[in-house]
Design a protein around this motif. Structure first.
Motif, PDB file in Angstrom:
ATOM      1  N   THR A   1       4.817  10.971   0.172  1.00 58.22           N
ATOM      2  CA  THR A   1       3.977   9.789  -0.013  1.00 58.22           C
ATOM      3  C   THR A   1       4.660   8.865  -1.013  1.00 58.22           C
ATOM      4  O   THR A   1       5.090   9.317  -2.075  1.00 58.22           O
ATOM      5  CB  THR A   1       2.584  10.181  -0.527  1.00 58.22           C
ATOM      6  OG1 THR A   1       1.947  11.023   0.441  1.00 58.22           O
ATOM      7  CG2 THR A   1       1.739   8.934  -0.752  1.00 58.22           C
TER       8      THR A   1
ATOM      9  N   GLY B   1       0.822  -1.209   0.000  1.00 53.09           N
ATOM     10  CA  GLY B   1       0.000   0.000   0.000  1.00 53.09           C
ATOM     11  C   GLY B   1       0.853   1.254   0.000  1.00 53.09           C
ATOM     12  O   GLY B   1       2.085   1.215  -0.092  1.00 53.09           O
ATOM     13  N   ASN B   2       0.182   2.382   0.084  1.00 52.08           N
ATOM     14  CA  ASN B   2       0.877   3.669   0.153  1.00 52.08           C
ATOM     15  C   ASN B   2       1.072   4.073   1.616  1.00 52.08           C
ATOM     16  O   ASN B   2       0.271   3.724   2.489  1.00 52.08           O
ATOM     17  CB  ASN B   2       0.093   4.759  -0.570  1.00 52.08           C
ATOM     18  CG  ASN B   2       0.065   4.540  -2.063  1.00 52.08           C
ATOM     19  OD1 ASN B   2       0.949   3.895  -2.613  1.00 52.08           O
ATOM     20  ND2 ASN B   2      -0.934   5.073  -2.737  1.00 52.08           N
TER      21      ASN B   2
ATOM     22  N   HIS C   1       4.981   4.439  -2.378  1.00 50.31           N
ATOM     23  CA  HIS C   1       4.362   3.111  -2.405  1.00 50.31           C
ATOM     24  C   HIS C   1       5.325   2.072  -1.856  1.00 50.31           C
ATOM     25  O   HIS C   1       6.511   2.079  -2.181  1.00 50.31           O
ATOM     26  CB  HIS C   1       3.977   2.755  -3.839  1.00 50.31           C
ATOM     27  CG  HIS C   1       3.248   1.443  -3.948  1.00 50.31           C
ATOM     28  ND1 HIS C   1       1.948   1.278  -3.536  1.00 50.31           N
ATOM     29  CD2 HIS C   1       3.653   0.234  -4.416  1.00 50.31           C
ATOM     30  CE1 HIS C   1       1.575   0.025  -3.750  1.00 50.31           C
ATOM     31  NE2 HIS C   1       2.595  -0.621  -4.286  1.00 50.31           N
TER      32      HIS C   1
END
Length: 548
Positions: A121, A62-63, A123
């Motif tokens: 942000t 996920g991020n 991944h």
């Protein structure tokens, strides 16, 4: 002539002058040492506050978003701040990470220019192993320390540590251990491997069977825990119906296990080969991140390793290499697959970079070795995988023209730039970055377009600190542009390093501390010579009269 008292005074004055000269010379290394003593004095001025990590828990695949603020513990502002992230783990699958460039950070919590909170942000790879991961926030800057006006480079390394929950990925295979034919029974081995990043606990596999393949004896297997990269095997038996067709038949399995964040339960199908056939391995590139691999750029290529034959391939190893214009930058260039059933495929990925010299004909070469279902007939093949390289603009600096010197306030630095790529670069933004003593004043230049093979010049204006020394200093030219073969929202970036020369001042005045000391030494030598000349001239008449 002079009496004894006068001669004595002259001798004492001469001794005083000589003492002063010696003290001045002895002070030179002390001064040099004082500047070297400042090395490292500007480090660790910044720290993090208000660190936030979202989501919680952090799960592989996920991020994750990291936010924080900066706190300057120093009493003065920090200038030319370059902020970025780095890590030694595989948590970053795209490089480089974004950076922030700030002209100044005042003392205390930073809140200027709208950057109250810095946010990154990115991944997380789905194969990330459970555990603690550390990301270092690195800030490079300049800070005034010691003598007023003296600036030194500084660096603050601020770690952020968080726990990532890996996700198990169980792969189930049924491998015959005896000859298989319709209407007979066979012995098999159930192999469960975990190719994910988290441990699967309390694993239970129940085989439900099908119209053609029916388990007999034990059909429920308790496999305990399987850590990432590990596997478990259990033996069993199956009855093959008379109506079973040659080839692959599916059997349904119920799989359940628990993880560090919950329980998982699902149904999956497992192929069962009815007879020993001939495996045939095919490898293809199924995708790229980003979507295109450009000349001079890099990408993560998704590979599909598939058994297109009608028999099992066992103990499969794949070693990846690249053509002369394609470099493999990934440490994961070799893969091991315990068994690959007919029609089954496995997804792997490699990180590659294309040479700056454009060539559309590139390939990966997969050296594949495997055994047949009964562990015989060792087979080795080389499989080429065609890779498309898209054209790209590539910048080259062939010359830097400048005439800058210590104390220059607004001097031009001109770069000769050539597009050595094979496609036009549009809406080009050039940014100049430098180190002390050179500071950009007008550090950006703009080009509407630079065609392939076209050269142009870009001029930037800089200032040079008055205490800077003549010599060559590294400068970096950052390029950002768009290309007609990409989406309009896509930005291409690059950088080139060169050297700018700081020449000696042409004003005729002394420049820097070395010139001051050279002048002082010359004055002392002149004074000594004058005093010696006067003393010799004063004693000459007496010697002449004596000779007469």
């Amino acid at each position: 002539m002079y009496d004894k008292r006068t001669r004595k005074h002259f001798s004492m004055a001469l001794i005083a002058y000589l003492s002063f000269a010696m003290l001045a010379l002895m002070a030179l290394p002390a001064y040099a040492q004082s500047s070297s003593a400042l090395a490292g004095a500007g480090d660790n001025m910044l720290s993090l506050s208000g660190v936030s990590i979202y989501p919680s828990p952090v799960i592989a695949g996920g991020n994750v978003t990291i936010s924080f603020r900066l706190f300057n513990s120093y009493s003065e502002a920090l200038s030319d701040v370059n902020l970025g992230l780095t890590t030694t783990s595989q948590i970053f699958n795209v490089s480089p990470s974004n950076t922030y460039m700030l002209s100044s950070i005042g003392s205390g919590v930073y809140g200027g220019l709208g950057y109250n909170v810095f946010t990154y942000t990115f991944h997380l790879p789905s194969t990330l192993i459970s555990g603690l991961y550390t990301i270092d926030v690195i800030a490079n800057y300049r800070v005034s320390v010691g003598t007023p006006g003296t600036e030194v480079p500084g660096e603050s390394i601020m770690p952020i540590t968080f726990y990532v929950h890996g996700k198990p990925n169980l792969q189930l295979n049924i491998l015959p251990t005896s000859q298989v034919s319709p209407g007979n029974t066979m012995q098999y081995q159930l192999s469960v491997s975990n190719s994910g990043g988290g441990t699967a606990r309390n694993i239970t596999v129940k085989l439900l069977g099908s119209n053609t393949v029916t388990p007999f004896g034990n059909d429920v297997f308790s496999l305990g825990n399987i850590a990432p990269g590990a596997q478990a095997q259990m033996a069993g038996g199956m009855a093959i119906s008379e109506s079973a067709k040659a080839g692959s038949n599916n059997i349904t399995a119920q799989v359940s296990y628990s993880t560090s964040i919950g329980s998982v339960s699902y149904n999956t199908t497992i192929p069962v080969s009815i007879y020993i056939g001939q495996p045939d391995i095919a490898i293809s590139a199924t995708g790229s991140t980003p979507q295109e691999l450009y000349a001079g750029g890099n990408a993560t290529l998704a590979l599909e390793i598939q058994n297109v034959g009608d028999g099992y391939a066992r103990n499969l190893t794949v070693n990846i290499s690249g053509s002369s214009n394609l470099n493999i930058g990934s440490s994961a260039r070799s893969f091991f697959i315990g068994a690959l059933a007919p029609g089954q495929s496995v997804a792997e990925s490699v990180f590659v970079s294309a040479n700056s010299t454009y060539s559309n004909n590139a390939a990966l070469y997969a050296s594949v070795h495997y055994l047949h279902a009964d562990y015989t007939n060792a087979t080795s093949v080389s499989i080429p995988v065609s890779i498309s390289i898209a054209p790209s603009a590539i910048f080259s600096i062939s010359n830097v023209s400048d005439s800058i010197y210590p104390g220059a306030a607004y001097s031009a630095v001109t770069f000769n730039i050539t597009n050595i790529g094979n496609i036009a670069a549009k809406q080009v933004v050039l940014s100049l970055q430098s180190i002390y003593p050179i500071s950009p004043i007008a550090g950006n230049a703009y080009l509407k377009e630079l065609a392939p093979g076209q050269s142009t010049s870009a001029t930037f204006y800089v200032s040079v600190d008055t205490t800077g020394k003549p010599g060559e200093y590294p400068v970096t030219l950052y390029e950002q542009w768009k290309q007609p073969n990409a989406a309009n929202s896509m930005q291409f970036t690059g950088s080139d390093s060169y050297y700018a020369t700081v020449y000696s001042s042409n004003s005729g005045s002394s420049s820097g501390s070395s010139a001051i000391y050279e002048t002082l030494l010359a004055v002392v030598v002149i004074i000594i010579l004058v005093l010696l000349y006067k003393r010799i001239a004063k004693s000459k008449p007496k010697n002449t009269k004596t000779k007469k």
